[in-house]
Motif scaffolding. Structure first.
Motif, PDB file in Angstrom:
ATOM      1  N   PRO A 419      10.499  25.000  36.554  1.00 18.47           N
ATOM      2  CA  PRO A 419      11.293  23.778  36.810  1.00 18.47           C
ATOM      3  C   PRO A 419      12.418  23.989  37.815  1.00 18.47           C
ATOM      4  CG  PRO A 419      10.963  24.130  34.447  1.00 18.47           C
ATOM      5  CD  PRO A 419      10.519  25.372  35.130  1.00 18.47           C
ATOM      6  N   ASN A 420      12.917  25.220  37.942  1.00 17.71           N
ATOM      7  CA  ASN A 420      14.023  25.472  38.862  1.00 17.71           C
ATOM      8  C   ASN A 420      13.620  25.282  40.322  1.00 17.71           C
ATOM      9  OD1 ASN A 420      15.706  26.104  36.713  1.00 17.71           O
ATOM     10  ND2 ASN A 420      15.208  28.287  36.791  1.00 17.71           N
ATOM     11  N   LYS A 421      12.323  25.303  40.594  1.00 23.36           N
ATOM     12  CA  LYS A 421      11.830  25.153  41.965  1.00 23.36           C
ATOM     13  C   LYS A 421      11.387  23.718  42.259  1.00 23.36           C
ATOM     14  CE  LYS A 421      12.284  29.509  42.989  1.00 23.36           C
ATOM     15  NZ  LYS A 421      13.231  29.968  44.036  1.00 23.36           N
ATOM     16  N   HIS A 422      11.860  22.772  41.464  1.00 28.60           N
ATOM     17  CA  HIS A 422      11.359  21.409  41.631  1.00 28.60           C
ATOM     18  C   HIS A 422      11.765  20.791  42.961  1.00 28.60           C
ATOM     19  CE1 HIS A 422      15.454  20.505  40.134  1.00 28.60           C
ATOM     20  NE2 HIS A 422      15.325  19.386  40.824  1.00 28.60           N
ATOM     21  N   LYS A 423      12.903  21.173  43.529  1.00 31.95           N
ATOM     22  CA  LYS A 423      13.331  20.578  44.793  1.00 31.95           C
ATOM     23  C   LYS A 423      12.366  20.912  45.918  1.00 31.95           C
ATOM     24  CE  LYS A 423      18.301  20.376  43.806  1.00 31.95           C
ATOM     25  NZ  LYS A 423      19.653  20.807  44.263  1.00 31.95           N
ATOM     26  N   VAL A 424      11.974  22.189  46.002  1.00 31.13           N
ATOM     27  CA  VAL A 424      11.058  22.618  47.065  1.00 31.13           C
ATOM     28  C   VAL A 424       9.702  21.943  46.903  1.00 31.13           C
ATOM     29  CG1 VAL A 424       9.890  24.601  48.080  1.00 31.13           C
ATOM     30  CG2 VAL A 424      12.241  24.818  47.274  1.00 31.13           C
ATOM     31  N   LEU A 425       9.201  21.920  45.671  1.00 36.49           N
ATOM     32  CA  LEU A 425       7.863  21.394  45.427  1.00 36.49           C
ATOM     33  C   LEU A 425       7.827  19.874  45.557  1.00 36.49           C
ATOM     34  CD1 LEU A 425       6.895  23.704  42.429  1.00 36.49           C
ATOM     35  CD2 LEU A 425       6.162  23.892  44.796  1.00 36.49           C
ATOM     36  N   MET A 426       8.882  19.182  45.122  1.00 30.85           N
ATOM     37  CA  MET A 426       8.905  17.725  45.255  1.00 30.85           C
ATOM     38  C   MET A 426       9.067  17.311  46.712  1.00 30.85           C
ATOM     39  SD  MET A 426      10.920  16.327  41.909  1.00 30.85           S
ATOM     40  CE  MET A 426      10.370  14.656  42.162  1.00 30.85           C
ATOM     41  N   THR A 427       9.774  18.107  47.485  1.00 26.37           N
ATOM     42  CA  THR A 427       9.866  17.826  48.921  1.00 26.37           C
ATOM     43  C   THR A 427       8.494  17.937  49.577  1.00 26.37           C
ATOM     44  OG1 THR A 427      12.138  18.674  48.961  1.00 26.37           O
ATOM     45  CG2 THR A 427      10.973  18.518  51.072  1.00 26.37           C
ATOM     46  N   PHE A 428       7.730  18.933  49.155  1.00 26.58           N
ATOM     47  CA  PHE A 428       6.367  19.088  49.683  1.00 26.58           C
ATOM     48  C   PHE A 428       5.501  17.881  49.304  1.00 26.58           C
ATOM     49  CE2 PHE A 428       2.026  20.317  48.459  1.00 26.58           C
ATOM     50  CZ  PHE A 428       1.511  20.631  49.715  1.00 26.58           C
ATOM     51  N   LEU A 429       5.592  17.445  48.057  1.00 23.56           N
ATOM     52  CA  LEU A 429       4.788  16.307  47.612  1.00 23.56           C
ATOM     53  C   LEU A 429       5.187  15.028  48.348  1.00 23.56           C
ATOM     54  CD1 LEU A 429       4.739  16.969  43.748  1.00 23.56           C
ATOM     55  CD2 LEU A 429       2.881  17.345  45.359  1.00 23.56           C
ATOM     56  N   SER A 430       6.478  14.809  48.506  1.00 22.07           N
ATOM     57  CA  SER A 430       6.934  13.580  49.171  1.00 22.07           C
ATOM     58  C   SER A 430       6.577  13.576  50.654  1.00 22.07           C
ATOM     59  CB  SER A 430       8.443  13.429  48.995  1.00 22.07           C
ATOM     60  OG  SER A 430       9.127  14.504  49.620  1.00 22.07           O
ATOM     61  N   SER A 431       6.598  14.744  51.295  1.00 26.20           N
ATOM     62  CA  SER A 431       6.224  14.793  52.715  1.00 26.20           C
ATOM     63  C   SER A 431       4.758  14.443  52.910  1.00 26.20           C
ATOM     64  CB  SER A 431       6.518  16.183  53.288  1.00 26.20           C
ATOM     65  OG  SER A 431       5.718  17.166  52.646  1.00 26.20           O
ATOM     66  N   ASN A 432       3.929  14.804  51.960  1.00 25.28           N
ATOM     67  CA  ASN A 432       2.510  14.459  52.055  1.00 25.28           C
ATOM     68  C   ASN A 432       2.260  12.986  51.758  1.00 25.28           C
ATOM     69  OD1 ASN A 432       0.503  16.890  52.461  1.00 25.28           O
ATOM     70  ND2 ASN A 432       2.206  17.675  51.257  1.00 25.28           N
ATOM     71  N   LEU A 433       3.175  12.356  51.020  1.00 24.59           N
ATOM     72  CA  LEU A 433       3.047  10.918  50.799  1.00 24.59           C
ATOM     73  C   LEU A 433       3.148  10.141  52.102  1.00 24.59           C
ATOM     74  CD1 LEU A 433       5.037  10.120  47.528  1.00 24.59           C
ATOM     75  CD2 LEU A 433       2.617   9.711  47.943  1.00 24.59           C
ATOM     76  N   ARG A 434       3.889  10.685  53.053  1.00 16.80           N
ATOM     77  CA  ARG A 434       4.070   9.999  54.331  1.00 16.80           C
ATOM     78  C   ARG A 434       2.933  10.268  55.312  1.00 16.80           C
ATOM     79  NH1 ARG A 434       9.379  11.736  53.038  1.00 16.80           N
ATOM     80  NH2 ARG A 434       9.150  13.620  54.298  1.00 16.80           N
ATOM     81  N   GLU A 435       2.053  11.221  54.979  1.00 15.37           N
ATOM     82  CA  GLU A 435       0.938  11.540  55.866  1.00 15.37           C
ATOM     83  C   GLU A 435      -0.270  10.657  55.550  1.00 15.37           C
ATOM     84  OE1 GLU A 435       1.271  13.565  58.321  1.00 15.37           O
ATOM     85  OE2 GLU A 435       3.272  14.289  57.753  1.00 15.37           O
TER      86      GLU A 435
END
Length: 651
Positions: A419-435
């Protein structure tokens, strides 16, 4: 001696002539054409003198039409069939290509029962031919068109062909048996002695097909199947293909009879699988390692360790680990795919191979690199998360949607694990939402973000903002409504609910009726729980009271009246109590589940007398309506059983 340039010119000229390349460089399919024209050309089969090359080209055009989905009418099939039978007169060795095209077309078209008799006599002659090509292909063709009655008539030819000296003929006869077993199982079961004899053949394909047919014959008898598998697993088979097939059958026996089979049988089969890990063939070793990984998913008692039904599975992991560094791409792909499947249930076992999987991240084959990455995401350590996510981003755009979905699911599991790495992983998921991506890919991304928001409290604020940004440019209405519903539930629990209202209100202006209705619901949910925003939200909702869509307009009017009544009733003296009561009323209005059965409502409305008012309170619930239906069904069955024969005859 020809130069390199002259050779290129000759090849280009040949391609231009044979493939009909036009001057612009595009190619025209030489076999494409209109069905009527091709069938008109097929009439040349009835000519007295035939050109074999021309006939082959016409047969190829007909096959192309069929494979492209063209349907032949019964009359067209009959005319074509009788024309094809005329081509059986060419039986010289130099006409083998034409004969093979005839076999292919007979297998592709629908042959009626009356036509089967005609072609069977021709194929039977080919079965007795001196040319192995004719004999083998005639057997394969017969298996597609024979009915059970005619299969019994030519059974002796088929049984003789199974033990033929030519491996091509013997293998074709066994394939014929596999196909015939679906329609004439009683006929094929009489071949068991010949099939058993073929298993000891020195030819690889004959042994492979014989084992496949023997399994079909024995799979209905559990004890007979156990006996066959036990006898064959005592020694390695000569054919690696047959060995792989036997490994699958042994694994299937262990899976289906787990807990019911005797321990001696299970021990013998597990010993056999363990021995196959040291087979001289790579494919057999890989199949055995794959079998261990499949069985590991079934052994719940050994989930925390590295054993499968009491057997150590580390030798199987070692085999896969060695194959990861194979120079053959197909071997590397098979190994990493097996490890990726095992990582779903036993990531701690697969983590032993992390050092060998990391070099595959730069593999030239993107499929191998993606599987290595998703496997490392399932088994990797928290310290490697940033590096892995960076490598994913580099080649995410080159992957197909299927692999993208696998990556998203692996990232979701990794985020829940760390859970401590949620910022990095959620940024990755959100960037793919825009693709760019398919609906399935975007749906998996949204599901992953929703799950992380619900599971990790620290990720709620940023996750909701990512979803709000996505609906600003979302092309899938179903996803948009899902996100709006989620925002309506989660926004009141945030520290600043007002910053999300703008994104929801934009949907009321820019989207279709389905999304606008979902936006109205979301704003109403927020207003019912946030008293300080209630007046402002009612003002925003008033713009939809004159909406063009009936559903949106009716919902908005209903919600506005309920929210205004809630706001007016909440005096300072009773603010807290009345707010709770008003919120409960709003939740009742927003409820998606009805307190009664819709089917029961329809039945009662059909029987209702319009002169009297309809009472909704008398409509039963889903459970009560189901009980009534079941009781009525039992009553009808009893009444039907109590009718006397004379009464039934009179009726």
């Amino acid at each position: 001696m020809l130069s390199a340039q002259s050779i290129r010119d000759k090849i280009a000229g040949a391609l231009k002539d044979n493939l009909k390349l036009d001057d612009k460089g595009g190619n025209i399919n030489p076999f494409a054409g209109d069905k009527a024209i091709v069938l008109q050309e097929a009439r040349c089969f009835n000519d007295r003198e035939l050109n074999t090359k021309k006939c082959c080209n016409i047969l190829t055009k007909v096959l192309y039409l069929i494979t492209q989905g063209e349907k032949l009418t019964p009359k067209e099939s009959t005319d074509l069939f009788f024309g094809i039978t005329k081509l059986f007169q060419f039986n010289q060795p130099n006409h083998a290509r034409l004969r093979r095209m005839v076999y292919l077309l007979i297998k592709s078209i629908t042959v009626s029962e009356t036509e089967v008799f005609i072609v069977t006599s021709c194929l039977t002659k080919d079965m007795n031919s001196k040319q192995d090509c004719y004999r083998a292909n005639a057997l394969r063709t017969l298996s597609r068109i024979l009915d059970p009655s005619m299969a019994a008539q030519i059974e002796r030819y088929l049984k003789t062909a199974i033990v033929d000296k030519s491996p091509f003929v013997a293998s074709s006869a066994l394939i014929c048996g596999i196909n015939l077993f679906r329609n004439a199982p009683d006929v094929v079961r009489r071949w068991v002695n010949e099939v058993t004899e073929s298993i000891s053949s020195k030819h690889a394909m004959v042994q492979f097909h014989a084992l496949a047919l023997l399994y079909e014959l024995k799979k209905g008898d559990r004890l007979a199947l156990h006996k066959v598998v036990m006898n064959l697993t005592k020694n390695f088979m000569k054919s690696p293909l047959a060995e792989c097939l036997l490994i699958r059958y042994a694994t299937r026996v262990i899976k289906t009879d787990r807990g019911t089979a005797d321990k001696q049988l299970e021990k013998a089969l597990m010993d056999y699988l363990e021995g196959c890990l040291r087979h001289k063939s790579e494919m057999a070793m890989l199949e055995a390692a794959k079998a261990f990984c499949e069985l590991a998913a079934l052994d719940e008692q050994g989930m925390g360790g590295s054993s499968v039904f009491g057997y150590d599975m580390l030798p199987a992991i070692t085999v896969l680990q060695i194959f990861l560094s194979s120079p053959k791409p197909v071997v590397r792909f098979a190994a990493i795919r097996t490890l990726s499947a095992l990582a779903q249930v036993r990531p701690h076992v697969v983590s032993r191979c992390n050092a060998d999987m990391e070099p595959l991240l730069t593999d030239a084959n993107r499929n191998i690199a993606t599987l290595a990455l998703t496997t490392l995401l399932k088994t990797g350590h928290e310290s490697n998360v940033e590096r892995l996510v960076k490598q994913i981003t580099n080649f995410m755009t080159e992957l197909t949607d299927n692999f993208k979905v696998e990556v998203v699911r692996a990232v979701k599991q990794l985020c829940l694990q760390y859970p401590n790495k949620h910022k990095v992983l959620m940024t990755f998921l959100s960037s793919n939402l825009r693709e760019e991506g398919s609906a399935e890919f975007k749906g998996d991304l949204v599901d992953a973000l929703i799950l992380l928001i619900q599971s990790i409290p620290a990720a709620k604020e940023s996750g909701l903002l990512h979803l709000c940004e996505f609906i600003e440019d979302c092309e899938y209405p179903a996803l948009c409504t899902k996100i709006l519903s989620f925002l309506g539930e989660q926004t009141p629990t945030t520290t600043a609910p007002s910053k999300y209202i703008r994104f929801i209100y934009n949907r009321l202006i820019l989207e279709n009726a389905l999304v606008r209705a979902a936006g109205v619901d979301a704003l109403t949910k927020i207003a019912s729980k946030c008293a300080d925003l209630r007046r402002d939200i009612v003002t925003l909702l008033e713009s939809c009271t004159t909406d063009n869509d009936d559903e949106v307009r009716d919902r908005t009017n209903l919600y506005c009246r309920a929210l205004e009544a809630q706001a007016d009733a909440a005096t300072p003296q009773h603010k807290e109590g009345l707010n709770k009561e008003g919120a409960a009323q709003i939740q009742e209005v927003l409820a998606t589940e009805l307190p009664f059965s819709v089917d029961a409502l329809c039945d009662m409305l059909c029987l209702h007398n319009m002169d009297t008012p309809f009472d909704v309170s008398k409509v039963p619930s889903e459970a009560a309506y189901a009980s009534q239906q079941q009781a009525a069904k039992l009553t009808a069955q009893k009444a039907a059983g109590g009718v006397t024969p004379s009464a039934g005859g009179a009726a």
